[in-house]
Design a protein around this motif. Structure first.
Motif, mmCIF file in Angstrom:
data_model
loop_
_atom_site.group_PDB
_atom_site.id
_atom_site.type_symbol
_atom_site.label_atom_id
_atom_site.label_comp_id
_atom_site.label_asym_id
_atom_site.label_seq_id
_atom_site.Cartn_x
_atom_site.Cartn_y
_atom_site.Cartn_z
ATOM 1 N N ALA A 161 4.177 4.641 -15.973
ATOM 2 C CA ALA A 161 2.840 4.268 -15.605
ATOM 3 C C ALA A 161 1.695 4.718 -16.506
ATOM 4 C CB ALA A 161 2.619 4.963 -13.991
ATOM 5 N N ALA B 186 1.807 2.936 -19.765
ATOM 6 C CA ALA B 186 1.317 1.482 -19.613
ATOM 7 C C ALA B 186 -0.115 1.467 -19.706
ATOM 8 C CB ALA B 186 2.137 0.834 -18.366
ATOM 9 N N HIS B 187 -0.598 2.284 -18.802
ATOM 10 C CA HIS B 187 -1.970 2.216 -18.662
ATOM 11 C C HIS B 187 -2.649 2.562 -19.964
ATOM 12 C CE1 HIS B 187 -6.122 3.967 -17.761
ATOM 13 N NE2 HIS B 187 -6.207 2.675 -16.909
ATOM 14 N N GLU B 188 -2.188 3.391 -20.843
ATOM 15 C CA GLU B 188 -2.932 3.935 -21.967
ATOM 16 C C GLU B 188 -2.583 2.811 -22.938
ATOM 17 O OE1 GLU B 188 -4.950 6.404 -22.374
ATOM 18 O OE2 GLU B 188 -4.350 6.653 -20.202
ATOM 19 N N ASN C 36 -2.098 -0.430 -22.306
ATOM 20 C CA ASN C 36 -3.048 -1.692 -22.170
ATOM 21 C C ASN C 36 -4.476 -1.650 -22.595
ATOM 22 O OD1 ASN C 36 -1.259 -3.165 -20.737
ATOM 23 N ND2 ASN C 36 -1.488 -2.175 -18.985
ATOM 24 N N GLN D 231 4.000 -4.679 -18.181
ATOM 25 C CA GLN D 231 4.250 -4.730 -17.014
ATOM 26 C C GLN D 231 5.537 -4.546 -16.143
ATOM 27 O OE1 GLN D 231 3.539 -9.039 -17.552
ATOM 28 N NE2 GLN D 231 1.322 -9.099 -16.804
ATOM 29 N N LEU E 57 5.254 -0.795 -15.361
ATOM 30 C CA LEU E 57 4.594 -0.611 -14.219
ATOM 31 C C LEU E 57 5.389 -1.055 -12.881
ATOM 32 C CD1 LEU E 57 1.139 -1.828 -15.578
ATOM 33 C CD2 LEU E 57 1.900 0.561 -14.476
ATOM 34 N N ARG F 141 4.528 0.524 -9.289
ATOM 35 C CA ARG F 141 3.098 0.376 -8.963
ATOM 36 C C ARG F 141 2.807 -1.043 -8.486
ATOM 37 N NH1 ARG F 141 0.064 4.930 -10.557
ATOM 38 N NH2 ARG F 141 1.702 6.749 -10.800
ATOM 39 N N LYS G 24 -1.428 0.924 4.390
ATOM 40 C CA LYS G 24 -2.144 0.217 3.282
ATOM 41 C C LYS G 24 -2.811 -1.031 4.160
ATOM 42 C CE LYS G 24 0.338 1.399 -0.584
ATOM 43 N NZ LYS G 24 1.439 1.231 -1.320
ATOM 44 N N ARG G 25 -2.171 -1.438 5.201
ATOM 45 C CA ARG G 25 -2.767 -2.547 5.742
ATOM 46 C C ARG G 25 -4.040 -2.140 6.640
ATOM 47 N NH1 ARG G 25 3.007 -4.351 7.388
ATOM 48 N NH2 ARG G 25 3.609 -5.761 5.668
ATOM 49 N N THR G 26 -4.182 -0.921 6.866
ATOM 50 C CA THR G 26 -5.514 -0.281 7.722
ATOM 51 C C THR G 26 -6.573 -0.907 6.926
ATOM 52 O OG1 THR G 26 -3.929 1.212 8.656
ATOM 53 C CG2 THR G 26 -6.300 1.536 8.956
ATOM 54 N N ILE H 27 -9.924 -0.599 5.190
ATOM 55 C CA ILE H 27 -10.807 0.450 4.942
ATOM 56 C C ILE H 27 -12.353 -0.026 4.884
ATOM 57 C CG2 ILE H 27 -11.413 2.353 2.958
ATOM 58 C CD1 ILE H 27 -8.311 1.751 2.267
ATOM 59 N N THR H 28 -13.086 0.593 5.410
ATOM 60 C CA THR H 28 -14.496 0.052 5.580
ATOM 61 C C THR H 28 -15.427 0.904 4.687
ATOM 62 O OG1 THR H 28 -14.840 1.595 7.336
ATOM 63 C CG2 THR H 28 -14.587 -0.559 7.969
ATOM 64 N N ALA H 29 -16.328 -0.022 3.947
ATOM 65 C CA ALA H 29 -17.250 0.940 2.859
ATOM 66 C C ALA H 29 -17.890 1.665 3.771
ATOM 67 C CB ALA H 29 -17.869 -0.309 2.090
ATOM 68 N N GLY I 252 -6.367 -1.147 -15.967
ATOM 69 C CA GLY I 252 -5.224 -1.170 -16.951
ATOM 70 C C GLY I 252 -3.755 -0.877 -16.033
ATOM 71 N N HIS I 253 -3.595 -1.738 -15.075
ATOM 72 C CA HIS I 253 -2.456 -2.023 -14.175
ATOM 73 C C HIS I 253 -1.952 -0.848 -13.705
ATOM 74 C CE1 HIS I 253 -0.226 -5.733 -14.307
ATOM 75 N NE2 HIS I 253 -0.640 -6.006 -15.597
ATOM 76 N N GLY I 254 -2.426 0.280 -14.063
ATOM 77 C CA GLY I 254 -1.515 1.644 -13.632
ATOM 78 C C GLY I 254 -2.079 2.039 -12.444
ATOM 79 N N LYS J 108 -10.565 -4.375 -0.742
ATOM 80 C CA LYS J 108 -10.981 -3.745 0.554
ATOM 81 C C LYS J 108 -12.540 -3.162 0.697
ATOM 82 C CE LYS J 108 -6.203 -3.250 1.994
ATOM 83 N NZ LYS J 108 -5.393 -2.405 1.834
ATOM 84 N N LEU J 109 -12.838 -2.671 -0.219
ATOM 85 C CA LEU J 109 -14.343 -2.268 -0.035
ATOM 86 C C LEU J 109 -15.356 -3.052 -0.488
ATOM 87 C CD1 LEU J 109 -13.607 1.307 -1.996
ATOM 88 C CD2 LEU J 109 -14.019 0.980 0.463
ATOM 89 N N LYS K 294 -5.876 -5.459 -17.438
ATOM 90 C CA LYS K 294 -5.549 -5.257 -18.855
ATOM 91 C C LYS K 294 -4.340 -5.517 -19.350
ATOM 92 C CE LYS K 294 -9.690 -2.433 -19.284
ATOM 93 N NZ LYS K 294 -10.141 -0.957 -19.710
ATOM 94 N N PRO K 295 -4.184 -6.179 -20.628
ATOM 95 C CA PRO K 295 -5.029 -6.883 -21.293
ATOM 96 C C PRO K 295 -5.284 -8.277 -20.718
ATOM 97 C CG PRO K 295 -3.049 -6.869 -22.599
ATOM 98 C CD PRO K 295 -2.963 -6.005 -21.347
#
Lengths: 599, 126
Positions: A359, A362-364, A366, A416, A419, A424, A592-594, A596-598, B83-85, B95-96, B104-105
């Motif tokens: 993860a 992948a992020h780094e 991307n 992908q 991930l 994720r 996750k379905r709950t 979330i209000t801002a 970045g997918h992570g 939701k917010l 990305k990308p």
């Protein structure tokens, strides 16, 4: 038909290094013998001790009982003989004291006394009154002894001296074994003797009629070891016995006689003898029996005790070995199971670690990819505003731009996959009809498979109930497995893929098997196929993440993915999927379905 | 309908620089900042139409930044660029109140399409 490999829950065999396997076998062998020895020690030793104790106790008891019997025999016979002799002695003394000599020698008087003696049982052979000169004054009996003079006989001297004499057995003038009881009395200066010859057969019957087993006998010896009664062994009355004589003693003695000889000089078996002396006459009463016969019961019991102990020991040994073998088998099975679980934990841990790493990686990756892509786009934008005049450069530029895009997209696919592998992605739990669902995936891939000469065979279980699971992730799993199954036939002109489903109602689990007739997987590769980035496909054709992702997804959905394979015959993947996903997955989805209000 | 204002928020300076150029090439008015704090300050002074917001940034992260933006009560739409992570974070951002998210990308055309859609949503809501 694929050969089943002992593949663990996570699909990897708990492969042991040869030396580890040898060590483990040695440990099992040590354990086996330790169990066997310990069990033998804990069961056989007490058994032998108890057996030995009981046997010892019984032997002692039986021996004492036998010796008591001998003692009783001796005591009883001594009493009977003494009583017999005392009775006759007393009667003779009474007659001598209460009768005048002249009265007794009157015709018929002695006959009357004689008949009174033999009234019930014949106990006297003859009865006589003898004067101090040694001649008969009166005689009742069947022998012709009237003219005999006894003044020189040994018994005459003895009775004249002592007043009472009981002789040993002797032949006398009648030339046959007999013994006498003689008493003296005086009328004034006239001393006379009342002599009774004991009826030998009657006396002997007191002793000789006793029968003890096959070899037991009772007999009397005088101080010179001469038989006073007939023994049962090869000897007769008046013979000299080989019995080792002892001096007079009070009470009863028990002796073990060995190295005895019979009358013919042959060896006799060991004898157990019980002896007691009579006071008057000095006769030794002996009760004797072969030692082995006397203690036959004990020996018999000893033999059977030994047989019982041996049989018990053999039974214990066999049962111990059997049970220990069974225990070792169970332990081996448990160890294998533990190894499997350890491997599963190891694999899960490895995948989790790699997932976290993936993860991050992948992020780094991307971000730079995004930059490369924007740089490419900038170049394309620039080229659009300032076209390249050189057509060859234009072509080279265009190719390079395409190649950059191609490689960026390739990197993107890898990230992908990474991930996905690291989970994720969002799960959506829905009701899935696995039979129909799998058929849809098959339909998707059937054209590609058909072009490779591969046929699908579906064996759906109509009784399989719908499962609650994530259809998008399941689709990926089945796509990966079936694509791999198709790829496994690479190089084969034709092949088959068999997909079957089965309901395991007991475990509330759906079982899906995907079996191919492809090239199979070698054992060394089989251990690694769920490892991320492990692939046997050509570079660029596979990322090596497909099966890792499948494993990861199935595990996350609460199931398991296992594999069996044989090189050259094919591979079978088995998915076990619970009808309902694990609680933690449901909980995480609920969270996750709950909304979330801002703030 | 190019011409409206876009705020790019990403800690990758080269990315924001390149993306600014690309969006400007396509007619947008672009402001690029490299942190959440800068974004808030910029928005307080110069409100924009669409915000393209990275989630993983040092200091104030994307979610916190979004919450702060929502507090400002601006008439704007926010696109999340991740970045997918952190897909879960992207979903949380939606939701917010974020309009959509991109990973990305991404191709410039894809981003432009999302910006346009966000703009359309904003104007459609008027």
């Amino acid at each position: 038909m694929t050969k089943e490999s002992p593949i663990s829950h996570n699909g990897t065999e708990p492969a042991e290094a040869p030396d580890v396997a040898v060590q483990r076998q040695a440990t099992y062998a040590r354990l086996f013998w330790r169990f066997v020895w310990l069990t033998i020690l804990c069961s056989l030793v007490p058994l032998l001790l108890v057996g030995w104790g009981i046997n010892l106790h019984y032997t002692r008891f039986a021996r004492e009982r036998m010796l008591n019997f001998f003692q009783n025999q001796v005591e009883d016979h001594r009493r009977i003989i003494a009583q017999f002799l005392n009775e006759h002695t007393s009667k003779l003394q009474l007659i001598a004291r209460t009768h005048d000599r002249d009265q007794l020698i009157e015709p018929g008087a002695l006959q009357t006394v004689f008949e009174l003696f033999n009234q019930d049982v014949r106990s006297l052979t003859d009865l006589s009154v003898i004067g101090d000169h040694g001649y008969h004054l009166a005689y009742v009996g069947s022998y012709d002894l009237w003219s005999r003079n006894y003044s020189k006989e040994f018994w005459f001297t003895q009775v004249m001296e002592k007043g009472l004499y009981i002789s040993d057995m002797f032949m006398g003038f009648r030339k046959e074994p007999h013994f006498i009881i003689a008493v003296t009395h005086s009328n004034g200066d006239k001393k006379w003797i009342l002599r009774a010859t004991i009826h030998t057969e009657s006396f002997r019957s007191l002793v000789e009629n006793v029968r003890i087993g096959g070899t037991g006998e009772v007999y009397l010896l005088n101080t010179e070891s001469v038989y006073q009664t007939n023994p049962r062994s090869n000897a007769a009355i008046m013979d000299t016995s080989s019995y080792p004589m002892e001096p007079y003693h009070e009470g009863i003695r028990i002796r073990l006689l060995e190295n005895l000889k019979n009358a013919q000089g042959l060896d006799r078996p060991s004898q157990i003898a019980c002896q007691a002396w009579l006071k008057n006459p000095r006769w030794l009463l002996v009760v004797q029996q072969d030692h082995d016969e006397a203690f036959a019961d004990v020996n018999h019991a000893n033999t059977w005790t030994l047989v019982f102990l041996l049989l018990s020991a053999a039974s214990i040994l066999v049962v111990t070995v059997f049970i220990t073998r069974h225990m070792i088998t169970v332990i081996k099975r448990r160890d294998t199971e533990a190894d499997r679980l350890n491997q599963q934990l190891l694999q899960a841990g490895k995948l989790a670690s790699i997932g976290e790493l993936s993860a991050g990686v992948a992020h780094e990756i991307n971000n730079p990819l995004a930059i490369i892509l924007t740089e490419r786009q900038l170049l394309l934008d620039a080229a659009k505003h300032a076209p390249i005049a050189d057509s060859e450069f234009q072509e080279q530029f265009s190719d390079s731009m395409n190649q950059i895009d191609l490689q960026v997209q390739r990197c993107k696919r890898i990230t992908q996959n990474l991930l996905r592998f690291s989970r994720r992605t969002q799960s959506m739990i829905e009701t899935v009809d696995l039979n129909a669902f799998i058929q849809e995936v098959v339909d998707l891939l059937e054209r590609e498979a058909r072009s490779s000469g591969i046929k699908f065979f579906s064996e759906p279980d109509p009784g399989l109930p719908p499962v609650s699971s994530d259809p998008s992730q399941l689709q990926q799993v089945f796509l990966n497995l079936i694509t791999n199954a198709i790829d496994a036939h690479d190089g084969k002109p034709y092949g088959s893929i068999r997909i079957c489903t089965r309901a395991d109602g007991e475990r509330q689990t759906a079982i899906v098997k995907v079996a191919d007739s492809g090239s199979g997987i070698t054992p060394e590769n089989l251990n690694r196929i769920f490892d991320p980035f492990f692939t046997t496909k050509a570079v660029g054709k596979g990322t090596g993440l497909g099966l890792s992702i499948c494993f990861s997804i199935v595990k996350r959905l609460g199931g398991s993915l296992t594999v069996q394979s044989e090189v050259g015959k094919g591979t079978e993947f088995t998915i076990q999927l619970p009808y309902t996903p694990p609680k933690e997955l449901q909980d995480s989805l609920s969270a996750k379905r709950t909304p979330i209000t801002a703030a | 309908m190019p011409g409206f204002r876009v705020l790019l928020v990403d800690d990758e300076i080269i990315f924001t620089k390149n993306m600014s150029k690309l969006l400007k090439n396509r007619g947008y008015t672009v402001t690029a900042v490299n942190s959440g704090d800068e974004a808030i300050r910029e928005l307080e002074q110069n409100p924009v139409d669409v915000i393209v917001l990275d989630l993983k940034m040092p200091g104030m992260d994307g979610i916190t930044t979004l919450k702060e933006i929502m507090k400002l009560g601006l008439f704007t739409e926010t696109l999340i660029l991740t970045g997918h992570g952190s897909i879960d974070s992207a979903l949380e951002a939606m939701k917010l109140g974020a309009y959509d998210y991109l990973t990305k990308p991404c191709e410039i055309d894809e981003l432009v399409a999302k910006i346009e859609a966000a703009w359309a949503k904003k104007t459609g809501n008027l």
